[in-house]
Enzyme design. Sequence first.
Site, PDB file in Angstrom:
ATOM      1  N   CYS A  79       0.807  -1.236   0.000  1.00  8.71           N
ATOM      2  CA  CYS A  79       0.000   0.000   0.000  1.00  8.71           C
ATOM      3  C   CYS A  79       0.836   1.281   0.000  1.00  8.71           C
ATOM      4  O   CYS A  79       0.820   2.026  -0.977  1.00  8.71           O
ATOM      5  CB  CYS A  79      -0.942  -0.014   1.194  1.00  8.71           C
ATOM      6  SG  CYS A  79      -1.956  -1.490   1.239  1.00  8.71           S
TER       7      CYS A  79
HETATM    8  C1  UGA Z   1      -1.751   0.661   5.403  1.00  9.65           C
HETATM    9  C2  UGA Z   1      -2.608   1.636   6.218  1.00  9.65           C
HETATM   10  O1  UGA Z   1      -2.133   1.701   7.563  1.00  9.65           O
HETATM   11  C3  UGA Z   1      -4.070   1.221   6.210  1.00  9.65           C
HETATM   12  O2  UGA Z   1      -4.857   2.199   6.899  1.00  9.65           O
HETATM   13  C4  UGA Z   1      -4.534   1.120   4.754  1.00  9.65           C
HETATM   14  O3  UGA Z   1      -5.884   0.697   4.681  1.00  9.65           O
HETATM   15  C5  UGA Z   1      -3.658   0.111   4.022  1.00  9.65           C
HETATM   16  O4  UGA Z   1      -2.294   0.555   4.085  1.00  9.65           O
HETATM   17  C6  UGA Z   1      -4.093   0.036   2.583  1.00  9.65           C
HETATM   18  O5  UGA Z   1      -3.906   0.995   1.845  1.00  9.65           O
HETATM   19  O6  UGA Z   1      -4.711  -0.962   2.201  1.00  9.65           O
HETATM   20  P1  UGA Z   1      -0.579  -1.687   5.886  1.00  9.65           P
HETATM   21  O7  UGA Z   1       0.191  -1.443   4.634  1.00  9.65           O
HETATM   22  O8  UGA Z   1      -1.208  -3.006   6.091  1.00  9.65           O
HETATM   23  O9  UGA Z   1      -1.771  -0.608   6.039  1.00  9.65           O
HETATM   24  O10 UGA Z   1       0.409  -1.506   7.106  1.00  9.65           O
HETATM   25  P2  UGA Z   1       0.881  -0.378   8.151  1.00  9.65           P
HETATM   26  O11 UGA Z   1       0.709  -0.929   9.504  1.00  9.65           O
HETATM   27  O12 UGA Z   1       0.289   0.942   7.888  1.00  9.65           O
HETATM   28  O13 UGA Z   1       2.440  -0.328   7.866  1.00  9.65           O
HETATM   29  C7  UGA Z   1       2.951   0.078   6.608  1.00  9.65           C
HETATM   30  C8  UGA Z   1       4.462   0.095   6.625  1.00  9.65           C
HETATM   31  O14 UGA Z   1       4.942   1.121   7.472  1.00  9.65           O
HETATM   32  C9  UGA Z   1       5.109  -1.190   7.138  1.00  9.65           C
HETATM   33  O15 UGA Z   1       6.197  -1.538   6.288  1.00  9.65           O
HETATM   34  C10 UGA Z   1       5.607  -0.824   8.509  1.00  9.65           C
HETATM   35  O16 UGA Z   1       6.717  -1.593   8.914  1.00  9.65           O
HETATM   36  C11 UGA Z   1       5.986   0.600   8.258  1.00  9.65           C
HETATM   37  N1  UGA Z   1       6.126   1.391   9.496  1.00  9.65           N
HETATM   38  C12 UGA Z   1       5.098   1.550  10.346  1.00  9.65           C
HETATM   39  C13 UGA Z   1       7.348   2.006   9.754  1.00  9.65           C
HETATM   40  O17 UGA Z   1       8.299   1.894   8.965  1.00  9.65           O
HETATM   41  N2  UGA Z   1       7.501   2.757  10.874  1.00  9.65           N
HETATM   42  C14 UGA Z   1       6.517   2.944  11.731  1.00  9.65           C
HETATM   43  O18 UGA Z   1       6.734   3.672  12.735  1.00  9.65           O
HETATM   44  C15 UGA Z   1       5.274   2.310  11.482  1.00  9.65           C
END
Ligand code: UGA
Length: 411
Positions: free
Chosen positions: A244
């Site tokens: 995403c």
């Molecule tokens: C994300 C959004 O959070 C959802 O709200 C959205 O619906 C979804 O995309 C989508 O478009 O379908 P997701 O990709 O499952 O969800 O995961 P996240 O928990 O948001 O994490 C995304 C990335 O950010 C991961 O690689 C995670 O490791 C990274 N991240 C997260 C960081 O690098 N640092 C942080 O502090 C938090």
Amino acid sequence: MRLINSGISPIHEEGLDGLLRKNISAGRLRASTKLEVAIVNADISIIAVGTPFDGSEIDLSYIRKSASDIGMCLKLASAYHVVCVKSTVVPGTTTDVVGPILEELSGRKIGQTLGLCMNPEFLAEGSAVKDFMDPDRIVLGVSDQRAGKLMSDAYAPFCCKDILITNPSTAEMCKYAANSLFATAISFSNEIANLCASISNIDALDVMYAVQLDRRLSPIIGDDRIRPGLMSFLLPGTGFGGSCFPKDVKAFQAYGQKNGHNMPILHSVLDTNKSQPDVTMKLIKAAIGDLRGKHITVLGLAFKPGTDDVRESPALLIIKMLLSCGALVNAHDPVAMNSAKEVLMDDNLNYYNELSESILNVDALVLVTSWPEYKNIELIEALKNIPIIDGRRFLDKQKFPTYFGIGCSNF
Ligand code: UGA
């Protein structure tokens, strides 16, 4: 299809198998390849196909194909029907691409026996079932009131406090704006972290924690401090991945550019994110020097904990870089090993099912995905003698004499 009908989810997602079994046995859910029967007997069809980014714009071929197939089926029936786009698409797609295809092939008119809706999906992998059952908000971008009523009724059982009814283009924009905000928070934190790391005696983790404690970010109510979910995005790390954020930010930035807006913030968000795996590599090199012939364990392959998804996972990039520098890599992940094997095989890469075996006799350990079980390595005495490179600032640096963390000025 057979897998789903037997109650087994093809992806690792907490709670999904149980939900599938419950609804299949209650006769409420059935996967089928017979599109016509599925569409004609439904009030609402949801398009949830992929919209990959091809480098300059999102590829709408799957959307177009779905709209055509649904349109042809709708020609065979007459009852009112709403077609809802769930896929992430740039503003204008539902109205200008999906709508005309549907009208042409169904012979119907939007506003008469056909309704259109754009309903962005806000589920995060790993908590998708919970996010769906207990939504923060539901955004319905509809063509007209009747479509809005049918969609609101369909969502009524979820008791969501905030249902925003708007037009399809606004709904499409909401999704990109939301994901871009979180991606920006991550790259902002990493930009600060990289600066902290270059100056002696500053730990970005302490800095970001202090930033988070502003009551405008973490409100104090009575004696308690609320820790909003955004705070978990204001942390140093090896960057965002998944299906995403990387795709959506790139597509949004390209869409902005096409519309005369350079989107400089999003440019920088992507640049910073692209460089974070290199920042991790620099830490590894600072810790053990020349990587040729060195045995290195990488903990975590999924793009984040709670999923077996390795798409755009920083772990895979880091492993590729380690291998190209001549390192011998041990890889471990509690659930994403098979997904990783499908995309990454190398004579110098060994996958381990057992965490304890993966960390034996290695020169360094690199943590890339913060699976909760990796916290236990803080207790392993043998790891006190080897460099630990923490790509997620997940481990307690005090527990390891040779700790290297992103945003931590220790060399
Ligand atoms: C994300 C959004 O959070 C959802 O709200 C959205 O619906 C979804 O995309 C989508 O478009 O379908 P997701 O990709 O499952 O969800 O995961 P996240 O928990 O948001 O994490 C995304 C990335 O950010 C991961 O690689 C995670 O490791 C990274 N991240 C997260 C960081 O690098 N640092 C942080 O502090 C938090």
